[in-house]
Scaffold this active site. Structure first.
Site, short mmCIF file in Angstrom:
data_model
loop_
_atom_site.label_atom_id
_atom_site.label_comp_id
_atom_site.label_asym_id
_atom_site.label_seq_id
_atom_site.Cartn_x
_atom_site.Cartn_y
_atom_site.Cartn_z
N SER A 145 0.83 -1.20 0.00
CA SER A 145 0.00 0.00 0.00
C SER A 145 0.86 1.25 0.00
CB SER A 145 -0.96 -0.03 1.19
OG SER A 145 -1.88 1.03 1.14
N ASP A 295 -2.57 6.04 -4.10
CA ASP A 295 -1.41 5.39 -3.50
C ASP A 295 -0.86 4.31 -4.45
OD1 ASP A 295 -3.38 3.46 -3.22
OD2 ASP A 295 -2.86 2.96 -1.16
N ASP A 297 -0.80 1.05 -4.78
CA ASP A 297 -1.60 -0.06 -5.31
C ASP A 297 -2.99 0.39 -5.74
OD1 ASP A 297 -2.39 0.25 -2.58
OD2 ASP A 297 -3.27 -1.76 -2.61
N ASP A 299 -5.74 1.76 -4.37
CA ASP A 299 -7.03 1.61 -3.70
C ASP A 299 -7.43 2.87 -2.93
OD1 ASP A 299 -5.14 1.25 -1.71
OD2 ASP A 299 -5.89 -0.68 -1.04
#
Length: 570
Positions: A145, A295, A297, A299
């Site tokens: 993340s 961010d 990744d 999400d």
């Protein structure tokens, strides 16, 4: 088993020579790295398994990930005996993510399980979508993340596209812990790998549009500035905005280059204003109406809009979600789609305004533990009985509809841009729309304090802090008396007026404390499940009469949060 004994197991022939050399050197030199790398095993927290990359049981590496994947393979065989199984795998831009993704695929195919492997970086929500879209038995995404560059991580999704939760996660972890390192099957079968990519992006983007867009108003007149902050959304968000008809999209080109070093920011976290500084600078030059960053990744999303002075201002996660949720439910109500069997999802550390929004529109607000896996579980538990509309949590995550079972920046960005476009067409800003919501329901304002405590000693300090707040609770916050304490580890609520405890067994046990005061203040305290820190979530409440009243109320709320921090000795 002592730390040294655990380390010596990594000197056997199950491990490569480089790993053995590193461990032997730590033993010979008495390095502190030995203790930090082996004193415990990585655990599944709120966002899966996450840690620093390196050698050891407390690090992300070929062997800890291989052990996790072998355990997952064993569990899949126990749950789907004799069936042909499929697992989707995606990975973000972090160092080693692509290699880790292929290694996990090899372990699964060595166990006779087919793998749908993305050819390049893809956002986590696209993985969640793909698990359901391709009818997979499970999914894996390699990501840490928004953590610093030295971190990586491993999330497991089940066949409904949501992250694993108890008791399933416990059963998988039991399988993982039973795997010896010499039992990991690393010799994969490439014949069982199906490579996926751009064609799946289009299916996912179409689903985002279907679930996130309501009114085609002013899309060609909204000035958008977008940055992926070197992360995965360079593959999806620009395409989605174009396909949805947003004509004026300016990209922060330097940050659209994927990189695990995140070279232009100290932290790739859109919660931090500094992460969006380049985008904000560009928006000031290009007269941007809205600035959006995601961010690594893909999400989480951060949003900045024009405030009452015309300056760009970053909204916090609760403010973003308040705007998005209110707008969606307003559209559902106008379309006659609300029947009384709908619900929105939230978490125990998120603003209580979502109870008020749900009440206004005649839907239920279900609340779970921190992390979107719990909202995913809500959808699964009530599927066929109640309709999930949307959900969010304070940490800059939101999801529209149930086509993705995790927070999804792409769908949320489309929705946010629609709201901004509609507002602009009406001669106002998204910020003014937020104030109108506060005039209707009351203003909630939040602050977050992170106290970082690294390593084994840090973990002990965090445990002691939780013990102190649990056994010696604060009696007053910013001059308001504490009237209730919820202890989610004990699953009890203590009413301080009569000193009576009641049971809270509707939410699983978790090491979280919440204080509530007479004037509506809420403070939640919890150790992070993914980082070496303890978090303090502070929420205060007030009324807003008009737009002219708002700035004064905002200053008062910020001052109150500072006083609360002082009372908590932070």
């Amino acid at each position: 088993m002592t730390t040294l004994e655990k380390a010596k197991l990594w000197l056997t022939d199950s491990f490569d020579q480089e790993t053995k050399n590193t461990v032997q050197n730590w033993i010979d030199t008495g390095s502190d790295e030995l203790e930090d790398s082996f004193y415990k095993e990585l655990e599944f927290g709120t966002g899966g398994m996450r840690g620093i990359m390196g050698v050891g049981t407390n690090r992300l590496n070929k062997y800890t990930l291989g052990q996790a994947t072998q355990g997952l393979a064993n569990y899949l065989h126990s749950q789907f005996p004799g069936e042909e199984m499929k697992v989707a795998i995606a990975y973000d831009v972090r160092h080693n993510s692509k290699e880790f993704g292929k290694m996990c695929a090899d372990v699964l195919t060595a166990n006779g399980i087919k793998v749908l492997l993305f050819k390049q970086h893809r956002p986590t929500p696209e993985l969640s979508f793909t698990v359901r879209d391709k009818k997979c038995n499970a999914g894996i995404v390699l990501t840490a993340s928004h953590n610093p560059p030295e971190y990586n991580g491993y999330k497991v999704y089940w066949n409904d596209g949501a992250q694993i939760v108890p008791p399933q996660d416990g059963a998988i972890i039991k399988e993982v812990h039973s795997v010896k390192f010499d039992e990991i099957k690393f010799n994969g079968n490439d014949d069982l790998i199906e490579w996926i990519g751009e064609e799946q992006d289009q299916v996912y983007i179409d689903a985002c549009m279907k679930n996130s867009l309501y009114q085609d108003i002013g899309r060609d007149n909204l000035n958008i500035v977008f940055t992926s902050i070197h992360g995965t959304t360079y593959t999806t968000v620009p395409q989605a905005l174009e396909k949805a008809g947003f004509k004026k999209v300016v990209l922060v080109r330097e940050q659209m280059i994927p990189s695990g070093n995140f070279p232009t920011v100290e932290s790739p976290n859109p919660e931090e204003p500094a992460a969006l500084e380049m985008a904000l600078d560009l928006a000031r030059i290009t007269n941007g109406d809205i600035v959006i960053g995601t961010d690594p990744d893909g999400d989480r999303l951060g949003i900045a809009v024009r405030n009452l002075e015309g300056e760009l201002q970053l909204l916090n996660g609760n403010q973003c979600n308040t705007i998005l949720t209110y707008y969606i439910l307003d559209q559902w109500q106008k379309a006659g789609r609300i029947t009384g069997k709908e619900f929105i999802g939230s978490t125990i550390v998120t603003s209580d305004i979502f109870y008020d929004i749900a009440k206004k529109f005649g839907v239920d607000c279900k609340v779970g533990l921190t992390g979107f896996k719990w909202i995913g579980k809500m959808i699964r538990d009530f599927e066929g009985k109640e309709k999930f509309v949307c959900g969010g949590e304070e940490s800059f995550g939101f999801m529209t509809g149930d086509f993705v079972r995790d927070k999804d920046s792409c769908g949320s960005i489309l929705l946010a841009c629609e709201i901004a476009a509609v507002c602009k067409a009406q001669g106002k800003t998204m910020y003014q729309y937020m104030i109108e919501i506060y005039e209707d329901l009351g203003m909630y304002y939040e602050g977050l304090v992170n106290v970082v405590k690294k390593g084994r000693t840090g973990a002990a300090e965090i445990n002691q802090m939780m013990s102190d707040f649990r056994n010696n609770p604060v009696k007053e916050l910013a001059g308001s008396k504490v009237i209730e304490i919820k202890d989610f580890q004990e699953q009890t609520s203590l009413n301080l007026a009569d000193n009576q405890k009641s049971v809270m067994d509707d939410i699983p046990k978790s090491n979280v404390l919440s204080y509530y005061t007479e004037d509506g203040t809420k403070v939640c305290i919890r150790p992070s499940g993914t980082e070496p820190k303890i978090k303090f979530y502070v929420s205060v409440k007030d009324t807003v009469i008009s737009e002219d009243d708002f700035e004064k109320k905002l200053i008062e709320a910020e001052d109150k949060i500072q006083r609360i921090k002082a009372d908590l000795k932070l």
